[in-house]
Write a protein that holds these residues in place. Sequence first.
Motif, PDB file in Angstrom:
ATOM      1  N   ASN A  39      -7.666  -8.081  -0.702  1.00 35.27           N
ATOM      2  CA  ASN A  39      -6.279  -8.805  -0.908  1.00 35.27           C
ATOM      3  C   ASN A  39      -5.513  -7.958  -2.070  1.00 35.27           C
ATOM      4  OD1 ASN A  39      -6.122 -11.475   0.679  1.00 35.27           O
ATOM      5  ND2 ASN A  39      -8.310 -11.101  -0.247  1.00 35.27           N
ATOM      6  N   TYR A  40      -4.225  -7.495  -1.823  1.00 34.71           N
ATOM      7  CA  TYR A  40      -3.559  -6.808  -2.905  1.00 34.71           C
ATOM      8  C   TYR A  40      -2.406  -7.724  -3.060  1.00 34.71           C
ATOM      9  CZ  TYR A  40      -5.927  -2.486  -2.225  1.00 34.71           C
ATOM     10  OH  TYR A  40      -6.781  -1.557  -2.168  1.00 34.71           O
ATOM     11  N   ILE A  41      -1.946  -8.086  -4.006  1.00 39.84           N
ATOM     12  CA  ILE A  41      -0.839  -8.921  -4.657  1.00 39.84           C
ATOM     13  C   ILE A  41      -0.041  -8.117  -5.634  1.00 39.84           C
ATOM     14  CG2 ILE A  41      -0.365 -10.941  -5.958  1.00 39.84           C
ATOM     15  CD1 ILE A  41      -3.091 -12.251  -4.926  1.00 39.84           C
ATOM     16  N   PHE A  42       1.126  -8.141  -5.738  1.00 39.13           N
ATOM     17  CA  PHE A  42       2.164  -7.342  -6.446  1.00 39.13           C
ATOM     18  C   PHE A  42       2.991  -8.396  -6.953  1.00 39.13           C
ATOM     19  CE2 PHE A  42       1.885  -5.156  -2.374  1.00 39.13           C
ATOM     20  CZ  PHE A  42       1.137  -4.321  -2.726  1.00 39.13           C
ATOM     21  N   GLU A  43       3.324  -8.337  -8.414  1.00 35.40           N
ATOM     22  CA  GLU A  43       4.024  -9.218  -9.177  1.00 35.40           C
ATOM     23  C   GLU A  43       5.127  -8.588  -9.977  1.00 35.40           C
ATOM     24  OE1 GLU A  43       0.846 -13.056  -9.280  1.00 35.40           O
ATOM     25  OE2 GLU A  43       1.450 -12.107 -11.199  1.00 35.40           O
ATOM     26  N   GLU A  59      11.711 -20.360 -11.003  1.00 32.79           N
ATOM     27  CA  GLU A  59      11.624 -19.528 -12.184  1.00 32.79           C
ATOM     28  C   GLU A  59      12.662 -18.318 -12.265  1.00 32.79           C
ATOM     29  OE1 GLU A  59       6.774 -20.365 -12.701  1.00 32.79           O
ATOM     30  OE2 GLU A  59       7.424 -18.058 -12.368  1.00 32.79           O
ATOM     31  N   SER A  60      13.763 -18.388 -12.795  1.00 27.94           N
ATOM     32  CA  SER A  60      14.609 -17.429 -12.492  1.00 27.94           C
ATOM     33  C   SER A  60      14.096 -15.958 -12.918  1.00 27.94           C
ATOM     34  CB  SER A  60      15.793 -17.576 -13.391  1.00 27.94           C
ATOM     35  OG  SER A  60      15.487 -17.667 -14.885  1.00 27.94           O
ATOM     36  N   GLY A  61      13.125 -15.706 -14.045  1.00 26.73           N
ATOM     37  CA  GLY A  61      12.574 -14.593 -14.567  1.00 26.73           C
ATOM     38  C   GLY A  61      11.588 -14.156 -13.311  1.00 26.73           C
ATOM     39  N   THR A  62      11.127 -14.595 -12.211  1.00 31.32           N
ATOM     40  CA  THR A  62      10.251 -14.000 -11.174  1.00 31.32           C
ATOM     41  C   THR A  62      11.037 -13.510 -10.375  1.00 31.32           C
ATOM     42  OG1 THR A  62       8.773 -15.956 -11.854  1.00 31.32           O
ATOM     43  CG2 THR A  62       8.468 -14.834  -9.631  1.00 31.32           C
ATOM     44  N   LEU A  63      10.932 -12.194 -10.329  1.00 30.27           N
ATOM     45  CA  LEU A  63      11.748 -11.378  -9.479  1.00 30.27           C
ATOM     46  C   LEU A  63      11.226 -10.908  -8.082  1.00 30.27           C
ATOM     47  CD1 LEU A  63      12.753  -8.587 -12.173  1.00 30.27           C
ATOM     48  CD2 LEU A  63      13.952 -10.602 -11.528  1.00 30.27           C
ATOM     49  N   MET A  64       9.843 -10.865  -8.030  1.00 28.70           N
ATOM     50  CA  MET A  64       9.208 -10.392  -6.808  1.00 28.70           C
ATOM     51  C   MET A  64       7.839 -10.784  -6.818  1.00 28.70           C
ATOM     52  SD  MET A  64       8.738  -6.882  -4.756  1.00 28.70           S
ATOM     53  CE  MET A  64      10.701  -6.799  -4.191  1.00 28.70           C
ATOM     54  N   MET A  65       7.305 -11.401  -5.612  1.00 30.73           N
ATOM     55  CA  MET A  65       5.751 -11.622  -5.466  1.00 30.73           C
ATOM     56  C   MET A  65       5.434 -11.233  -4.087  1.00 30.73           C
ATOM     57  SD  MET A  65       5.457 -14.977  -7.857  1.00 30.73           S
ATOM     58  CE  MET A  65       3.650 -15.000  -8.174  1.00 30.73           C
ATOM     59  N   VAL A  66       4.369 -10.299  -3.899  1.00 37.38           N
ATOM     60  CA  VAL A  66       3.962 -10.122  -2.588  1.00 37.38           C
ATOM     61  C   VAL A  66       2.634 -10.366  -2.585  1.00 37.38           C
ATOM     62  CG1 VAL A  66       4.132  -8.711  -0.668  1.00 37.38           C
ATOM     63  CG2 VAL A  66       5.913  -8.594  -2.395  1.00 37.38           C
ATOM     64  N   ALA A  67       1.926 -11.042  -1.598  1.00 36.16           N
ATOM     65  CA  ALA A  67       0.532 -11.576  -1.398  1.00 36.16           C
ATOM     66  C   ALA A  67       0.306 -10.683  -0.039  1.00 36.16           C
ATOM     67  CB  ALA A  67       0.321 -12.955  -1.323  1.00 36.16           C
ATOM     68  N   THR A  68      -0.711  -9.750   0.195  1.00 36.62           N
ATOM     69  CA  THR A  68      -0.972  -9.077   1.219  1.00 36.62           C
ATOM     70  C   THR A  68      -2.673  -8.934   1.491  1.00 36.62           C
ATOM     71  OG1 THR A  68      -1.397  -6.764   0.306  1.00 36.62           O
ATOM     72  CG2 THR A  68       0.865  -7.635   0.715  1.00 36.62           C
ATOM     73  N   HIS A  69      -2.952  -8.491   2.862  1.00 34.15           N
ATOM     74  CA  HIS A  69      -4.377  -8.211   2.882  1.00 34.15           C
ATOM     75  C   HIS A  69      -4.537  -6.992   3.498  1.00 34.15           C
ATOM     76  CE1 HIS A  69      -3.312 -10.789   6.637  1.00 34.15           C
ATOM     77  NE2 HIS A  69      -4.331  -9.840   7.212  1.00 34.15           N
ATOM     78  N   GLU A  70      -5.653  -6.579   3.363  1.00 35.24           N
ATOM     79  CA  GLU A  70      -5.857  -4.989   4.168  1.00 35.24           C
ATOM     80  C   GLU A  70      -6.768  -5.127   5.287  1.00 35.24           C
ATOM     81  OE1 GLU A  70      -6.678  -0.470   2.607  1.00 35.24           O
ATOM     82  OE2 GLU A  70      -7.463  -1.965   1.523  1.00 35.24           O
ATOM     83  N   ASP A  71      -7.787  -5.851   5.230  1.00 36.87           N
ATOM     84  CA  ASP A  71      -8.544  -5.832   6.461  1.00 36.87           C
ATOM     85  C   ASP A  71      -8.357  -7.266   7.238  1.00 36.87           C
ATOM     86  OD1 ASP A  71      -9.671  -7.515   4.131  1.00 36.87           O
ATOM     87  OD2 ASP A  71     -11.449  -7.855   5.256  1.00 36.87           O
ATOM     88  N   GLU A  72      -8.972  -7.206   8.428  1.00 41.38           N
ATOM     89  CA  GLU A  72      -8.545  -8.419   9.420  1.00 41.38           C
ATOM     90  C   GLU A  72      -8.942  -9.555   8.805  1.00 41.38           C
ATOM     91  OE1 GLU A  72      -9.148  -9.320  14.183  1.00 41.38           O
ATOM     92  OE2 GLU A  72      -9.271  -7.378  13.708  1.00 41.38           O
ATOM     93  N   ALA A  73     -10.310  -9.545   8.241  1.00 39.08           N
ATOM     94  CA  ALA A  73     -10.915 -10.930   7.659  1.00 39.08           C
ATOM     95  C   ALA A  73     -10.120 -11.513   6.571  1.00 39.08           C
ATOM     96  CB  ALA A  73     -12.502 -10.793   7.451  1.00 39.08           C
ATOM     97  N   GLU A  78      -2.562   0.390   4.540  1.00 35.65           N
ATOM     98  CA  GLU A  78      -1.704  -0.388   5.123  1.00 35.65           C
ATOM     99  C   GLU A  78      -1.915  -1.866   5.308  1.00 35.65           C
ATOM    100  OE1 GLU A  78      -1.516   0.944   9.267  1.00 35.65           O
ATOM    101  OE2 GLU A  78      -0.538   3.084   8.431  1.00 35.65           O
ATOM    102  N   LEU A  79      -0.977  -2.876   4.723  1.00 32.10           N
ATOM    103  CA  LEU A  79      -1.298  -4.129   4.257  1.00 32.10           C
ATOM    104  C   LEU A  79      -0.487  -4.972   4.925  1.00 32.10           C
ATOM    105  CD1 LEU A  79      -1.239  -3.552   0.485  1.00 32.10           C
ATOM    106  CD2 LEU A  79      -3.149  -3.394   1.769  1.00 32.10           C
ATOM    107  N   LYS A  80      -1.230  -6.138   5.597  1.00 35.58           N
ATOM    108  CA  LYS A  80      -0.281  -7.389   6.246  1.00 35.58           C
ATOM    109  C   LYS A  80       0.305  -8.061   4.992  1.00 35.58           C
ATOM    110  CE  LYS A  80       1.183  -9.375   9.844  1.00 35.58           C
ATOM    111  NZ  LYS A  80       2.323  -9.984   8.890  1.00 35.58           N
ATOM    112  N   VAL A  81       1.421  -8.415   5.193  1.00 31.66           N
ATOM    113  CA  VAL A  81       2.191  -9.590   4.340  1.00 31.66           C
ATOM    114  C   VAL A  81       1.659 -10.996   4.875  1.00 31.66           C
ATOM    115  CG1 VAL A  81       4.203 -10.311   3.481  1.00 31.66           C
ATOM    116  CG2 VAL A  81       3.894  -8.074   3.742  1.00 31.66           C
ATOM    117  N   ASP A  82       1.044 -11.824   3.917  1.00 29.37           N
ATOM    118  CA  ASP A  82       0.790 -13.006   3.822  1.00 29.37           C
ATOM    119  C   ASP A  82       2.092 -13.886   3.252  1.00 29.37           C
ATOM    120  OD1 ASP A  82      -1.796 -12.747   5.043  1.00 29.37           O
ATOM    121  OD2 ASP A  82      -2.549 -12.372   3.039  1.00 29.37           O
TER     122      ASP A  82
END
Length: 201
Positions: free
Chosen positions: A57-61, A39-53, A186-190
């Motif tokens: 989860n925070y997702i940016f699109e 998808e050329s119009g999908t510029l950025m997507m980031v999936a992260t989690h905050e806690d160790e378990a 503080e979020l770890k990137v998945d």
Amino acid sequence: MKLLKKPIFSLYKLTIDPKNQQAFLAEGVNNLITSYQNESGTLMMVATHEDEAGSVNYIFEMYQDDASYQIHAASPQFQHYAKLAQKVVQSKEIHKLSLERLHTSNQPLEIKGENPYFVRLLEVTVNHNNVKFLKNISKNTVANLVSSVDSNHWVIIDIFKDKSAMQEINVNQYLSQISTEYTIHELKVDTMVSQADLKLE
């Protein structure tokens, strides 16, 4: 790519049972990577989690425009992801943000599996006259996104190559000089995908 108009930018906070984290992560990888590649119009997507378990989860699109978002929403990989999310997501928050500033690496990103990347998500209430000072906390970043909720409420997302780069600046000390209301995550990137050299100023 210099963006001539504001893209569609959304922040999702999803809470899941940790026992479903691996299945959720696997579907997320497929959704992000496939969407980025097709998808050329999908510029950025980031999936992260905050806690160790991995329960929070925070997702940016980010999509170039509404038509691009609709293409993604109708895609097979997203429909498959959404079906799993309906089963495993216990709570959901969606925030549509007005992107004011964007800078990304001059290299495209396609990150999955074990990786060193971290994200600092900052929610801050600040007098509009002090907004210009917020950019000073974004250093050594792979990507920097500054968004407004309204004139006094801001969300700043900084992506770093690793945790040590994120921790080089004492953000609390800096923010205490301009605001008494702020939250730092503080979020770890998945998984992370981004087109190269995205700019909006």
